[in-house]
Design an enzyme around this catalytic site. Sequence first.
Site, short mmCIF file in Angstrom:
data_model
loop_
_atom_site.label_atom_id
_atom_site.label_comp_id
_atom_site.label_asym_id
_atom_site.label_seq_id
_atom_site.Cartn_x
_atom_site.Cartn_y
_atom_site.Cartn_z
CG ASP A 166 48.27 17.77 -78.43
OD1 ASP A 166 49.15 16.97 -77.90
OD2 ASP A 166 48.94 18.97 -77.08
CG LEU A 167 46.96 12.95 -74.70
CD1 LEU A 167 45.51 12.46 -74.58
CD2 LEU A 167 47.32 10.95 -75.32
CG ASP A 168 50.76 14.41 -73.15
OD1 ASP A 168 49.76 14.00 -72.86
OD2 ASP A 168 51.17 14.18 -73.84
CB VAL A 217 59.42 19.08 -78.22
CG1 VAL A 217 61.31 18.50 -78.21
CG2 VAL A 217 59.14 20.49 -78.61
CD GLN A 263 58.40 6.58 -78.15
OE1 GLN A 263 58.14 5.06 -77.66
NE2 GLN A 263 58.49 7.26 -78.10
CE LYS A 274 51.53 16.87 -81.94
NZ LYS A 274 51.12 17.40 -81.54
CD GLU A 320 49.27 20.73 -80.61
OE1 GLU A 320 50.15 21.41 -79.40
OE2 GLU A 320 50.04 19.56 -80.87
CG ASP A 321 49.34 21.78 -74.85
OD1 ASP A 321 49.38 21.66 -75.67
OD2 ASP A 321 50.01 22.18 -73.71
C1 G6P Z 1 54.28 15.09 -76.18
C2 G6P Z 1 53.33 16.15 -75.05
C3 G6P Z 1 55.75 16.40 -75.25
C4 G6P Z 1 55.80 15.34 -74.59
C5 G6P Z 1 56.04 14.29 -75.93
C6 G6P Z 1 56.29 12.99 -75.99
O1 G6P Z 1 53.70 15.88 -77.70
O2 G6P Z 1 53.49 17.23 -75.91
O3 G6P Z 1 56.22 17.40 -74.09
O4 G6P Z 1 57.77 14.99 -74.45
O5 G6P Z 1 54.54 14.17 -76.18
O6 G6P Z 1 55.85 12.16 -74.93
P1 G6P Z 1 56.29 10.50 -74.13
O7 G6P Z 1 55.17 10.31 -73.63
O8 G6P Z 1 56.26 9.86 -75.39
O9 G6P Z 1 57.74 10.76 -73.71
MG MG Z 2 50.61 18.75 -75.59
#
Ligand code: G6P
Ligand code: MG
Length: 211
Positions: free
Chosen positions: A9-11, A47, A117, A145, A169-170
Amino acid sequence: MEIKGIIFDLDGVICSTDEYHYQAWKKMADHDGIYFDRKINERLRGVSRAASLEIILEKADKQYSDEEKLALMTKKNDLYKELLSAMTEADVSKEVLDTLKELRAKGLKLAIGSSSQNTKLILSRIGLLDFFDGISDGTIISQSKPNPEVFIKAAGILQLKNENCFVVEDAEAGIDAAVAGGFHSIGIGSASSYEKAEHKINSFREIINLV
Ligand code: G6P
Ligand code: MG
């Protein structure tokens, strides 16, 4: 279990953009007088943007039209991208970078599996756009997810079976997605105490001990 690839996962895993998501949503919510706090924010991990907004609007005292929802999402994303624009290669820790390189040297294939995105924008800001063997993100999926689609697509790009991949994943939703897709899972950060995570780690480096 034979692990041949790892999907990250990234964030909140590769970099701390989970905090920027919070700050941008918080500013948007405050501006519109909607109650929002860090506890609610935990439910937004992993999400999609639209599903995140729906969770935030549970606390709103009026109904929002589709156009208004779109405007709120645009506002949040603009605020978020403003924060992203200040990111540099210094926003990836040495621990993460060294561990990624070591995993690569061990012959593992590495991919990103993120609902965002903004994935490619973030990867390019932190200098990792060309590092991964595959990028599966919010621009190529129709279900976010806890649906496993983003990870299934990542495994497909790596040409590996789901059961031969770790998902790191976090987010609880991300661990749920990994389990639903038949992946092995590693919970870190907010998911490091989630009972459904197969492995639980407190620091990124511990991934080395699991492969
Ligand atoms: C990740 C984050 C979410 C975020 C989602 C969509 O999964 O954990 O918190 O809402 O990406 O991100 P975006 O950059 O497309 O708004
Ligand atoms: Mg994350």
